[in-house]
Motif scaffolding. Sequence first.
Motif, PDB file in Angstrom:
ATOM      1  N   VAL A  80       0.845  -1.203   0.000  1.00 38.26           N
ATOM      2  CA  VAL A  80       0.000   0.000   0.000  1.00 38.26           C
ATOM      3  C   VAL A  80       0.876   1.247   0.000  1.00 38.26           C
ATOM      4  O   VAL A  80       2.058   1.191   0.325  1.00 38.26           O
ATOM      5  CB  VAL A  80      -0.918   0.031   1.252  1.00 38.26           C
ATOM      6  CG1 VAL A  80      -1.963  -1.081   1.198  1.00 38.26           C
ATOM      7  CG2 VAL A  80      -0.106  -0.052   2.539  1.00 38.26           C
ATOM      8  N   LEU A 102      -5.314   1.992   3.295  1.00 42.32           N
ATOM      9  CA  LEU A 102      -4.499   2.914   2.489  1.00 42.32           C
ATOM     10  C   LEU A 102      -4.664   2.581   1.009  1.00 42.32           C
ATOM     11  O   LEU A 102      -5.140   1.491   0.663  1.00 42.32           O
ATOM     12  CB  LEU A 102      -3.022   2.753   2.896  1.00 42.32           C
ATOM     13  CG  LEU A 102      -2.670   3.268   4.302  1.00 42.32           C
ATOM     14  CD1 LEU A 102      -1.388   2.630   4.815  1.00 42.32           C
ATOM     15  CD2 LEU A 102      -2.555   4.801   4.286  1.00 42.32           C
ATOM     16  N   PRO A 103      -4.245   3.481   0.121  1.00 40.80           N
ATOM     17  CA  PRO A 103      -4.348   3.174  -1.314  1.00 40.80           C
ATOM     18  C   PRO A 103      -3.545   1.907  -1.650  1.00 40.80           C
ATOM     19  O   PRO A 103      -2.394   1.775  -1.259  1.00 40.80           O
ATOM     20  CB  PRO A 103      -3.732   4.405  -1.994  1.00 40.80           C
ATOM     21  CG  PRO A 103      -3.858   5.498  -0.988  1.00 40.80           C
ATOM     22  CD  PRO A 103      -3.715   4.843   0.362  1.00 40.80           C
ATOM     23  N   THR A 118      -8.495   0.712  -2.298  1.00 45.03           N
ATOM     24  CA  THR A 118      -7.702   0.724  -1.062  1.00 45.03           C
ATOM     25  C   THR A 118      -7.539  -0.707  -0.564  1.00 45.03           C
ATOM     26  O   THR A 118      -8.226  -1.610  -1.012  1.00 45.03           O
ATOM     27  CB  THR A 118      -8.412   1.543   0.030  1.00 45.03           C
ATOM     28  OG1 THR A 118      -9.724   1.033   0.186  1.00 45.03           O
ATOM     29  CG2 THR A 118      -8.450   3.021  -0.325  1.00 45.03           C
ATOM     30  N   ASP A 186      -9.123   4.358   8.414  1.00 47.25           N
ATOM     31  CA  ASP A 186      -8.797   4.734   7.041  1.00 47.25           C
ATOM     32  C   ASP A 186      -7.885   5.951   7.095  1.00 47.25           C
ATOM     33  O   ASP A 186      -8.287   7.018   7.569  1.00 47.25           O
ATOM     34  CB  ASP A 186     -10.093   5.055   6.284  1.00 47.25           C
ATOM     35  CG  ASP A 186      -9.839   5.328   4.802  1.00 47.25           C
ATOM     36  OD1 ASP A 186      -8.720   5.778   4.456  1.00 47.25           O
ATOM     37  OD2 ASP A 186     -10.762   5.113   3.999  1.00 47.25           O
ATOM     38  N   THR A 188      -6.205   7.053   4.349  1.00 50.66           N
ATOM     39  CA  THR A 188      -6.002   7.494   2.972  1.00 50.66           C
ATOM     40  C   THR A 188      -5.795   9.000   2.911  1.00 50.66           C
ATOM     41  O   THR A 188      -4.910   9.488   2.210  1.00 50.66           O
ATOM     42  CB  THR A 188      -7.231   7.104   2.112  1.00 50.66           C
ATOM     43  OG1 THR A 188      -7.462   5.713   2.293  1.00 50.66           O
ATOM     44  CG2 THR A 188      -6.992   7.377   0.647  1.00 50.66           C
ATOM     45  N   ASN A 189      -6.623   9.731   3.659  1.00 53.22           N
ATOM     46  CA  ASN A 189      -6.423  11.178   3.795  1.00 53.22           C
ATOM     47  C   ASN A 189      -5.897  11.444   5.203  1.00 53.22           C
ATOM     48  O   ASN A 189      -6.646  11.375   6.176  1.00 53.22           O
ATOM     49  CB  ASN A 189      -7.758  11.901   3.580  1.00 53.22           C
ATOM     50  CG  ASN A 189      -7.624  13.397   3.829  1.00 53.22           C
ATOM     51  OD1 ASN A 189      -6.563  13.877   4.254  1.00 53.22           O
ATOM     52  ND2 ASN A 189      -8.694  14.125   3.582  1.00 53.22           N
ATOM     53  N   SER A 221     -18.047   6.696   2.749  1.00 55.25           N
ATOM     54  CA  SER A 221     -16.862   5.925   3.139  1.00 55.25           C
ATOM     55  C   SER A 221     -17.264   4.716   3.963  1.00 55.25           C
ATOM     56  O   SER A 221     -16.502   3.751   4.055  1.00 55.25           O
ATOM     57  CB  SER A 221     -15.838   6.789   3.869  1.00 55.25           C
ATOM     58  OG  SER A 221     -16.445   7.800   4.586  1.00 55.25           O
TER      59      SER A 221
END
Length: 323
Positions: A80, A102-103, A118, A186, A188-189, A221
């Motif tokens: 990731v 994560l991505p 993700t 999460d 991701t951001n 989400s």
Amino acid sequence: MKTIQATIDRNEPNPYVMGKAARIIRAGGLVAFPTETVYGLGADALNAEAVMKIYAAKGRPSDNPLILHVSGVSQAASLVEMNDTARKLAFKFWPGPLTLVLPAKPIIPPITRGGLITAAVRMPNNTPALELIHASRTPLAAPSANISGRPSPTDAESVFHDMAGKIDMILDAGTTGIGIESTVIDVTNPFRVLLLRPGGLPREVIEDAIGMRLEAPDSDSAKRSPGTRYRHYSPSIPVMIWRKGDKFPGDETCGYMGVDEPDGLCCGGKIMFTSYEDYARGLFAGFRKFEADGFSRVIVQWPENDSGICGGLRDRIKRSASE
Ligand code: AMP
Ligand code: MG
């Protein structure tokens, strides 16, 4: 299929047994193994056919992505896109009950991540689990080793009950320490970290580490964590919630679990816990015991606060009691 059962020492698992388990993983088979949270049902996360067998054995909806179990931060980084916040959390809390979403890098087959862009990664704090990942030379996709929707297994007997004949091997290292699954966030951001599933690592501990509140996922989400959409963790008999101070809703056909003793003659069976940690450790096994003993329903005490393990415990109780 004959399911091999092997007892191992939780600190020094027999290398011969671990070698055999790793060969099964490398050949695309399924091995149930202990973690510090609950027992996992492992397959080579990078082998789509092997991962498909996990969904089939559990009867799990194929849009519910799996957690990739890794043996360190560098292996996670191969799977990731880690950002600074994710790296900080991994270094602080791994090995441990924290899962990071994560991505995903393209190396992860879509089936492992439920078709999402993700993926979820975690390093378990358990010697046999880490040795199995090492020896298999691949990350292990591993959801809980139960039939989808049932209480998660916290001992090898519960795994055997749900999975006998459907998987290749069960590694038995006794009961698991935490008893409920990991906390899933999460990242991701990194400026808006989302709490997707409360669990073994308390939310406030994570918030302290990043100096930021964890946010609730919006409905969009939430869709990205499909696991939280389904009724979950439930025995075949109904689960009812009792709040201390309320009238107790049971009779002699009920089993009761909690830290406080309800007044009077309340139920036919009782499991009392000495702390909420103890309660979390014994919740799923208690569900399975009352079910096996033929009780009509289970009454569980609602934890009075939401801190520490109680955040995750409340979540599991709420989901197991939902229709
Ligand atoms: P289990 O394997 O049963 O412990 O469930 C894993 C949890 O992680 C489920 O709630 C999944 O929906 C969640 N999860 C796994 N991968 C992702 C992802 N890529 N995005 C959001 N949630 C995920
Ligand atoms: Mg599960």
